[in-house]
Design a protein around this motif. Structure first.
Motif, PDB file in Angstrom:
ATOM      1  N   UNK A  56      68.028  27.388  64.738  1.00  0.00           N
ATOM      2  CA  UNK A  56      66.764  26.864  64.816  1.00  0.00           C
ATOM      3  C   UNK A  56      66.228  26.003  65.857  1.00  0.00           C
ATOM      4  N   UNK A  57      65.188  26.111  66.064  1.00  0.00           N
ATOM      5  CA  UNK A  57      64.629  25.148  67.307  1.00  0.00           C
ATOM      6  C   UNK A  57      65.127  25.518  68.653  1.00  0.00           C
ATOM      7  N   UNK A  58      65.833  26.462  68.937  1.00  0.00           N
ATOM      8  CA  UNK A  58      66.508  26.874  70.145  1.00  0.00           C
ATOM      9  C   UNK A  58      65.646  28.203  70.634  1.00  0.00           C
ATOM     10  N   UNK A  59      65.346  28.243  71.990  1.00  0.00           N
ATOM     11  CA  UNK A  59      64.764  29.481  72.605  1.00  0.00           C
ATOM     12  C   UNK A  59      65.695  30.752  72.849  1.00  0.00           C
ATOM     13  N   UNK A  60      65.386  31.727  72.628  1.00  0.00           N
ATOM     14  CA  UNK A  60      66.148  32.867  72.956  1.00  0.00           C
ATOM     15  C   UNK A  60      66.109  33.330  74.359  1.00  0.00           C
ATOM     16  N   UNK A  61      66.914  33.717  75.125  1.00  0.00           N
ATOM     17  CA  UNK A  61      66.781  34.383  76.199  1.00  0.00           C
ATOM     18  C   UNK A  61      65.837  35.294  76.478  1.00  0.00           C
ATOM     19  N   UNK A  62      65.278  35.467  77.679  1.00  0.00           N
ATOM     20  CA  UNK A  62      64.334  36.508  78.062  1.00  0.00           C
ATOM     21  C   UNK A  62      64.721  37.502  79.311  1.00  0.00           C
ATOM     22  N   UNK A  70      77.570  38.266  84.747  1.00  0.00           N
ATOM     23  CA  UNK A  70      77.260  36.922  84.623  1.00  0.00           C
ATOM     24  C   UNK A  70      76.138  36.580  83.798  1.00  0.00           C
ATOM     25  N   UNK A  71      75.156  37.584  83.668  1.00  0.00           N
ATOM     26  CA  UNK A  71      74.026  37.046  82.961  1.00  0.00           C
ATOM     27  C   UNK A  71      74.400  36.973  81.283  1.00  0.00           C
ATOM     28  N   UNK A  72      75.544  37.393  81.005  1.00  0.00           N
ATOM     29  CA  UNK A  72      76.120  37.329  79.457  1.00  0.00           C
ATOM     30  C   UNK A  72      76.499  35.705  79.520  1.00  0.00           C
ATOM     31  N   UNK A  73      77.023  35.173  80.531  1.00  0.00           N
ATOM     32  CA  UNK A  73      77.659  33.918  80.571  1.00  0.00           C
ATOM     33  C   UNK A  73      76.639  32.941  80.876  1.00  0.00           C
ATOM     34  N   UNK A  74      75.589  33.046  81.430  1.00  0.00           N
ATOM     35  CA  UNK A  74      74.694  32.215  81.655  1.00  0.00           C
ATOM     36  C   UNK A  74      73.349  32.216  81.259  1.00  0.00           C
ATOM     37  N   UNK A  75      73.125  33.538  80.338  1.00  0.00           N
ATOM     38  CA  UNK A  75      71.625  33.413  79.902  1.00  0.00           C
ATOM     39  C   UNK A  75      71.545  32.847  78.671  1.00  0.00           C
ATOM     40  N   UNK A  76      70.774  31.711  78.720  1.00  0.00           N
ATOM     41  CA  UNK A  76      70.751  31.050  77.247  1.00  0.00           C
ATOM     42  C   UNK A  76      69.579  29.825  77.527  1.00  0.00           C
ATOM     43  N   UNK A  77      69.458  29.044  76.821  1.00  0.00           N
ATOM     44  CA  UNK A  77      68.388  28.092  76.496  1.00  0.00           C
ATOM     45  C   UNK A  77      69.217  26.738  77.105  1.00  0.00           C
ATOM     46  N   UNK A 103      76.572  31.981  73.894  1.00  0.00           N
ATOM     47  CA  UNK A 103      75.703  31.137  74.782  1.00  0.00           C
ATOM     48  C   UNK A 103      74.163  31.350  74.311  1.00  0.00           C
ATOM     49  N   UNK A 104      74.058  32.760  73.695  1.00  0.00           N
ATOM     50  CA  UNK A 104      72.566  32.829  73.117  1.00  0.00           C
ATOM     51  C   UNK A 104      72.477  33.115  71.720  1.00  0.00           C
ATOM     52  N   UNK A 105      73.502  32.442  70.999  1.00  0.00           N
ATOM     53  CA  UNK A 105      73.480  32.530  69.771  1.00  0.00           C
ATOM     54  C   UNK A 105      72.392  31.750  68.940  1.00  0.00           C
ATOM     55  N   UNK A 106      71.746  32.573  67.776  1.00  0.00           N
ATOM     56  CA  UNK A 106      70.610  31.921  67.151  1.00  0.00           C
ATOM     57  C   UNK A 106      71.126  30.765  66.654  1.00  0.00           C
ATOM     58  N   UNK A 146      62.968  30.281  85.736  1.00  0.00           N
ATOM     59  CA  UNK A 146      64.303  29.695  85.431  1.00  0.00           C
ATOM     60  C   UNK A 146      64.618  29.952  83.893  1.00  0.00           C
ATOM     61  N   UNK A 147      65.719  29.594  83.632  1.00  0.00           N
ATOM     62  CA  UNK A 147      66.078  29.827  82.089  1.00  0.00           C
ATOM     63  C   UNK A 147      64.933  29.160  81.404  1.00  0.00           C
ATOM     64  N   UNK A 148      64.648  29.610  80.180  1.00  0.00           N
ATOM     65  CA  UNK A 148      65.437  30.625  79.396  1.00  0.00           C
ATOM     66  C   UNK A 148      65.179  32.315  80.051  1.00  0.00           C
ATOM     67  N   UNK A 149      64.534  32.428  81.147  1.00  0.00           N
ATOM     68  CA  UNK A 149      64.336  33.552  81.593  1.00  0.00           C
ATOM     69  C   UNK A 149      65.688  33.805  82.191  1.00  0.00           C
ATOM     70  N   UNK A 150      66.059  35.153  82.458  1.00  0.00           N
ATOM     71  CA  UNK A 150      67.174  35.558  83.224  1.00  0.00           C
ATOM     72  C   UNK A 150      67.079  36.139  84.466  1.00  0.00           C
ATOM     73  N   UNK A 151      65.937  35.744  85.266  1.00  0.00           N
ATOM     74  CA  UNK A 151      65.471  35.910  86.428  1.00  0.00           C
ATOM     75  C   UNK A 151      66.539  35.505  87.540  1.00  0.00           C
ATOM     76  N   UNK A 152      67.466  34.765  87.293  1.00  0.00           N
ATOM     77  CA  UNK A 152      68.745  34.583  88.015  1.00  0.00           C
ATOM     78  C   UNK A 152      69.548  35.307  88.342  1.00  0.00           C
ATOM     79  N   UNK A 153      69.403  36.502  87.521  1.00  0.00           N
ATOM     80  CA  UNK A 153      70.102  37.880  88.037  1.00  0.00           C
ATOM     81  C   UNK A 153      69.852  38.521  89.431  1.00  0.00           C
ATOM     82  N   UNK A 154      68.538  38.612  89.560  1.00  0.00           N
ATOM     83  CA  UNK A 154      68.080  38.909  90.690  1.00  0.00           C
ATOM     84  C   UNK A 154      68.592  38.422  91.914  1.00  0.00           C
ATOM     85  N   UNK A 155      68.405  36.973  91.945  1.00  0.00           N
ATOM     86  CA  UNK A 155      69.168  36.226  93.006  1.00  0.00           C
ATOM     87  C   UNK A 155      70.604  36.251  93.265  1.00  0.00           C
TER      88      UNK A 155
END
Length: 521
Positions: free
Chosen positions: A384-390, A279-286, A379-382, A235-244
Motif C-alpha cells: 500500500x502507498x507504493x508505486x508500481x513499476x511502469x 537487470x530490469x528485474x533487479x532495478x525496476x521498482x519505486x 523489488x516490485x512487490x505490492x 526515471x523510476x518508476x519508469x523502466x526507461x533505464x533499460x534503453x540506456x
C-alpha cells in the motif's frame, strides 16, 4: 510563423496539437490538448482514468510523473488467489491529470481551461471509428460488454462499423468541469466523490482518500550517452533505464563492422536487450521504497561485463526470475518553434483497462494493478502507498546540449526494444523519421518477461517478414526461435520528431496504427 511539429497515434489529436501551437501555445500547452484528445479518440489506450509521463526539455529537462500509488487496502494477502486482469480489483489511482497540471503550470502559456476545448468537442460530437479502434474493441470488449459503459463503446452490443461515431456526452461534461475548476475537482472535489462512489458500487478498493492522496511529481531524467549523443530517459518508476543499458552495451561493439552485417547487428541488439531486461528485474521498482543503486547500471565495468557475455555465433536463453497479455498505451511528441519539446506517454495498461466504466463521469478506469509482483521481497512487490513499476518511457535525444530527436512508442515490454531500434536507425544508420518507423521490426520475449502478472514469456523472437531473407536465415543459424509476422504487423507504433541544426522539424508516424505526424513552417 516558425516551425513546429506534432506526431501522435491519432489524426484528431495531432490536428488539435497543431491548432494550439499555431495559436501561440507552447509544446507543453499542445501536450495537454493532445493528451486529453487521445483519451477521447483512443479510449482503449489511455485517458484521465490512467497514468502518464511527460518529459519536457525547456532549456533544461524535467519529467512529470503521473502515477498513482497502490490503494491503502491493496496487500499481497488480498490477492493471494492471484491478481485479476480486469475488473474493480485491478484499478489503481489514476495520475495523468496531476502530471498534466504540473506540466502546464511550469511550461505552458495559454489558459489551462482553453486546452480542454478540442477534447470536449470530440467527446460531445464523436470520434470516427477506425481500424485500430475496431481491432481492440473486437479483442477486448469482453472487459466491459456486460457492464455500464458498453453503450458508449459498442453499438447495439456490437463493435461499431468503420466511420461510425463514438460519443461520450458524460465525459464531455466531466472535462468541462475540470476545465472550469481545475484538477482539484477530480482528485479532492465533486468529481472525485462521484468517481469514488461509482467505484465502490462496482466493488473496487480504490477510495476517495486514495484519489485525494494522488499527486503529480517532477523528477530529473535518467541520463546516458551513446556515440556522442545524450539520451535522456524517464526515471523510476519508469523502466526507461533499460534503453540506456541496451545502448551502452551496443556501444562496446564496432558499429562500422556491424553495419556491414545486418544479421549480426540485429543479433547483437537482441542479445543486449536480453541482458538489459535481466537487470530490469533487479532495478525496476519505486525508488521511494529503498535505494536501488541504479547508477551502477551504466558503470563502464558493468557494461563491459555485459557486452563480453554476448556470443556472436549463438543466442543466450536468459530467463527472468519470475514465471503475457497485450498491454496498450499511446505515445506522442511535440516540438514548438521556441526550442521546447515534449516526449509523452500515457496508458490504461491493457486495452480498455479494467473495463470498469464510471457512469457518473464517463471515465474508463485502468488495470495498472496487474503490473505488481505478488512475491514478498521482490523489488516490485505490492505494498500500500507504493508505486508500481511502469514500462512506459518517453526518451529525448540531445546533440551538443540541444534537442536532436524526440521519439517513443506504446507497447509495454516492446517499448524499450523498439525505441532501441529507432535510436540506432536514426543515429547509426542515418535514417529519417519516416524510414525509421517503417523499417522492419523485431521483438524479443524472454521467459518471465511479461509486464502483467503472472509475468509469462515464451522465449520467441517476433520478426516482420519485411526483413531480408538472409537476415532471417542468419538469425535462425545463431539459434533464435523466429515467429514471422506480416510486414507492418509487428509491435508498437513509433512517433518521431527530428530537429535539424537550423531548427527545421521532420516528423514521422507509424503506419502500424492510425497515427499522424504533421509540421508547419
Amino acid at each position: 510563423m516558425g516551425n513546429a511539429a506534432v506526431a501522435s497515434n491519432h489524426p484528431a489529436a495531432t490536428q488539435a496539437g497543431l491548432d494550439v501551437l499555431r495559436s501561440g501555445g507552447t509544446a507543453a500547452d499542445a501536450a495537454v490538448t493532445v493528451s486529453l484528445c487521445l483519451g477521447v479518440a483512443e479510449p482503449f489506450m489511455s485517458g484521465i482514468g490512467g497514468d502518464g509521463f511527460f518529459h519536457v526539455f525547456d532549456g533544461q529537462p524535467v519529467v512529470y510523473e503521473g502515477a498513482g500509488c497502490a490503494p491503502a487496502a491493496a496487500t499481497i494477502e488480498l490477492y493471494r488467489n492471484g491478481m485479476p486482469d480486469s475488473g474493480p480489483l485491478s484499478i489503481s489511482p489514476p495520475g495523468v491529470l496531476a502530471a498534466l497540471f504540473q506540466l502546464h503550470a511550469n511550461h505552458g502559456k495559454l489558459p489551462f481551461s482553453r486546452l480542454f476545448e478540442h477534447a470536449i468537442d470530440l467527446a460531445r460530437n464523436g470520434v470516427r471509428v477506425g481500424h485500430t479502434y475496431r481491432r481492440y474493441a473486437e479483442s477486448d470488449s469482453w472487459r466491459f460488454s456486460n457492464q455500464s459503459g458498453s453503450e458508449v463503446y459498442l453499438h447495439d452490443g456490437r463493435v461499431p462499423d468503420i466511420g461510425s461515431r463514438i460519443v461520450n456526452e458524460t465525459f464531455a461534461k466531466t472535462l468541462e468541469m475540470i476545465a472550469s475548476n481545475g484538477v482539484e475537482v477530480f482528485y479532492r472535489g465533486e468529481l472525485g466523490e462521484l468517481l469514488a462512489r461509482d467505484l465502490a458500487l462496482a466493488g473496487a478498493i480504490l477510495t476517495k482518500d486514495d484519489l485525494a492522496a494522488t499527486r503529480g511529481m517532477s523528477r530529473p531524467p535518467f541520463r546516458g550517452t551513446y556515440r556522442g549523443y545524450e539520451i535522456l530517459q524517464t526515471p523510476q518508476v519508469s523502466t526507461g533505464f533499460v534503453l540506456l543499458n541496451e545502448l551502452a552495451i551496443l556501444e562496446r561493439f564496432d558499429i562500422d563492422k556491424l553495419r556491414e552485417q545486418p544479421g549480426l547487428l540485429t543479433h547483437v541488439m537482441i542479445e543486449a536487450k536480453k541482458l538489459a531486461f535481466v537487470e530490469r528485474e533487479r532495478f525496476g521498482a519505486d525508488p521511494a521504497f529503498g535505494d536501488i543503486g541504479l547508477d551502477r547500471l551504466l558503470d563502464p565495468v558493468v557494461i563491459k561485463r555485459q557486452a563480453d557475455r554476448i556470443q556472436l555465433g549463438s543466442t543466450a536463453d536468459l530467463a527472468i526470475a519470475s514465471d503475457r497479455k497485450e498491454v496498450n498505451t499511446t505515445y506522442f511528441c511535440i516540438a514548438d518553434d521556441n526550442g521546447q519539446v515534449v516526449s509523452a506517454i500515457q496508458s490504461l495498461n491493457s486495452p480498455f483497462g479494467s473495463g470498469v466504466f464510471s457512469p457518473s463521469t464517463g471515465i474508463m478506469l485502468n488495470n495498472r494493478m496487474t503490473c505488481w509482483h505478488l512475491e514478498a521481497g521482490h523489488p516490485n512487490a505490492l505494498r500500500p502507498g507504493k508505486k508500481v513499476r511502469q514500462t512506459m518511457n518517453a526518451p529525448i535525444i540531445l546533440k551538443d546540449g540541444r534537442p536532436w530527436s524526440v521519439l517513443g512508442t506504446p507497447g509495454a515490454d516492446n517499448q524499450v526494444q523498439v525505441n532501441f531500434q529507432a535510436a540506432v536507425s536514426l543515429i547509426d544508420l542515418g535514417m529519417d523519421p519516416q524510414q525509421t518507423v517503417e523499417a522492419p521490426r523485431w521483438s524479443s520475449d524472454q521467459r518471465g518477461q511479461g509486464a502483467n502478472w503472472p509475468h509469462r514469456g515464451d522465449n520467441v523472437l517476433t520478426v516482420e517478414a519485411s526483413f531480408p531473407h538472409d537476415v532471417l536465415s542468419d538469425l535462425e543459424r545463431r539459434g533464435h526461435r523466429l515467429k514471422v509476422v506480416p510486414p507492418l504487423e509487428g509491435p508498437c507504433s513509433l512517433e518521431i520528431v527530428r530537429i535539424l541544426s537550423d531548427g527545421t522539424k521532420i516528423a514521422g508516424s507509424d503506419p502500424r496504427r492510425d497515427g499522424w505526424a504533421a509540421a508547419y513552417g
